[in-house]
Design an enzyme around this catalytic site. Structure first.
Site, PDB file in Angstrom:
ATOM      1  CG  ASN A  95      45.651  32.801  35.278  1.00 15.49           C
ATOM      2  OD1 ASN A  95      46.329  31.773  35.167  1.00 15.49           O
ATOM      3  ND2 ASN A  95      46.159  33.950  35.683  1.00 15.49           N
ATOM      4  CE  LYS A 102      45.730  34.045  39.280  1.00 10.00           C
ATOM      5  NZ  LYS A 102      45.617  35.119  40.244  1.00 10.00           N
ATOM      6  CG  HIS A 124      48.776  37.393  35.657  1.00 10.97           C
ATOM      7  ND1 HIS A 124      49.085  37.578  36.983  1.00 10.97           N
ATOM      8  CD2 HIS A 124      47.440  37.156  35.603  1.00 10.97           C
ATOM      9  CE1 HIS A 124      47.974  37.447  37.696  1.00 10.97           C
ATOM     10  NE2 HIS A 124      46.964  37.194  36.889  1.00 10.97           N
ATOM     11  CD  GLU A 162      49.173  35.996  40.232  1.00  8.54           C
ATOM     12  OE1 GLU A 162      49.270  34.973  39.529  1.00  8.54           O
ATOM     13  OE2 GLU A 162      48.125  36.318  40.822  1.00  8.54           O
ATOM     14  CD  GLU A 192      43.872  39.653  35.763  1.00  8.06           C
ATOM     15  OE1 GLU A 192      42.973  38.817  35.855  1.00  8.06           O
ATOM     16  OE2 GLU A 192      45.072  39.392  35.996  1.00  8.06           O
ATOM     17  N   GLY A 195      43.000  37.969  43.919  1.00  4.17           N
ATOM     18  CA  GLY A 195      43.138  36.983  44.992  1.00  4.17           C
ATOM     19  C   GLY A 195      42.904  37.550  46.383  1.00  4.17           C
ATOM     20  CB  SER A 245      38.205  39.226  43.786  1.00  3.79           C
ATOM     21  OG  SER A 245      39.424  39.057  44.475  1.00  3.79           O
TER      22      SER A 245
HETATM   23  P1  13P Z   1      41.391  35.932  41.214  1.00  2.00           P
HETATM   24  O1  13P Z   1      40.123  35.740  40.414  1.00  2.00           O
HETATM   25  O2  13P Z   1      41.752  34.718  42.027  1.00  2.00           O
HETATM   26  O3  13P Z   1      41.356  37.190  42.006  1.00  2.00           O
HETATM   27  O4  13P Z   1      42.581  36.077  40.163  1.00  2.00           O
HETATM   28  C1  13P Z   1      42.428  36.978  39.117  1.00  2.00           C
HETATM   29  C2  13P Z   1      43.549  36.806  38.187  1.00  2.00           C
HETATM   30  O5  13P Z   1      44.684  37.129  38.478  1.00  2.00           O
HETATM   31  C3  13P Z   1      43.262  36.208  36.884  1.00  2.00           C
HETATM   32  O6  13P Z   1      44.347  36.308  36.041  1.00  2.00           O
END
Ligand code: 13P
Length: 255
Positions: A13, A15, A98, A100, A170, A176, A216
């Site tokens: 992803n 982002k 997601h 976010e 997640e 992150g 992560s």
């Molecule tokens: P990270 O691997 O950067 O923690 O992000 C995970 C994520 O949100 C994947 O959709």
């Protein structure tokens, strides 16, 4: 026990990262690394990189996904992209729900469900994200939260269509932050989610469903997470932006 019934899928992803030049470089580095891997390989990229990604991955084992889609087929929705538009381009996957989007863009379980329906109707495969916030984990309601998110997302989805959904667990506190859920914590919730799917549909659908961990996940902790019975791959943020790191995850998931 049933791990061999389903395919491990590693999905990146990206982002809001990578302009077209960056995307081109990363995909060209990724192609030879991914070529001999047996797990599913997906890169979910910003809308502006979709065309580049589709062109460069043609004839390879790398599938391309978007990071969201709207639930209406067309109309006055400034700034939005319809599922059919993605499908028409040749996009195969779309991430929906997601954290976010839930946190920053007013995504709710209701709109997640509408997007899932629209994506499946368009013939896209869905990577559905669920996961609890830190405060919810601390309050001991992780299972209630992911059950509600999962049941809501699958409302009105037939068993046949559900086969085109991957669930990504997640935990929001692990995204992150460098703070990974332990393999045991991740396994516990992924197993729980599989039980929710079995209750909603049946055991066969649950056994066949790819359930990823995300948060992560990186080249160092992937082996331990992926060895777990109910973790069938990962949804990868940061580590998907570096070809060598993503390659380690692909290799681990292909074992
Ligand atoms: P990270 O691997 O950067 O923690 O992000 C995970 C994520 O949100 C994947 O959709």
């Amino acid at each position: 026990m049933n791990k061999n019934l389903r395919k491990a899928v590693i999905a990146g992803n990206w982002k809001m990262n990578m302009d077209r030049k960056g995307a081109e470089k990363l995909i060209n580095e990724l192609k030879p690394i991914a070529a001999d891997k047996t797990c599913g390989v997906v890169i979910c990229v910003p809308y502006t990189d979709l065309e580049t990604a589709l062109r460069l991955t043609e004839g390879t084992n790398i599938a391309v996904g978007a990071e969201n889609c709207h639930f209406k087929k067309s109309g006055a929705f400034t700034g939005e992209i319809a599922a059919d538009m993605l499908k028409e381009m040749g996009v195969e996957y779309v991430i929906i729900g997601h954290s976010e989007r839930r946190q920053y863009f007013a995504e709710t379980d209701l709109t997640v469900n509408r997007r899932v329906k629209a994506a499946l109707a368009a013939g896209l495969k869905v990577i559905l994200c669920v996961g609890e916030m830190l405060s919810e984990r601390e309050d001991g309601i992780t299972e209630d939260v992911v059950e509600l998110q999962t049941v809501a997302a699958f409302t009105g989805i037939s068993a046949e269509d559900a086969k085109n959904v991957i669930i990504a667990y997640e935990p929001v506190w692990a995204i992150g932050t460098g703070k990974t859920a332990t393999a045991e914590q991740a396994e516990e919730v992924c197993a729980f989610i599989r039980g929710v799917v079995a209750k909603r549909y049946d055991q066969a659908i649950a056994d066949g469903m790819t359930i990823q961990y995300g948060g992560s996940m990186n080249e160092k902790n992937a082996a331990e997470l992926l060895a777990k019975e109910n973790i069938d791959g990962g949804l990868i943020g940061g580590a998907s932006l570096v070809a060598e790191k993503f390659g380690v995850l692909l290799a681990e998931a292909s074992k």
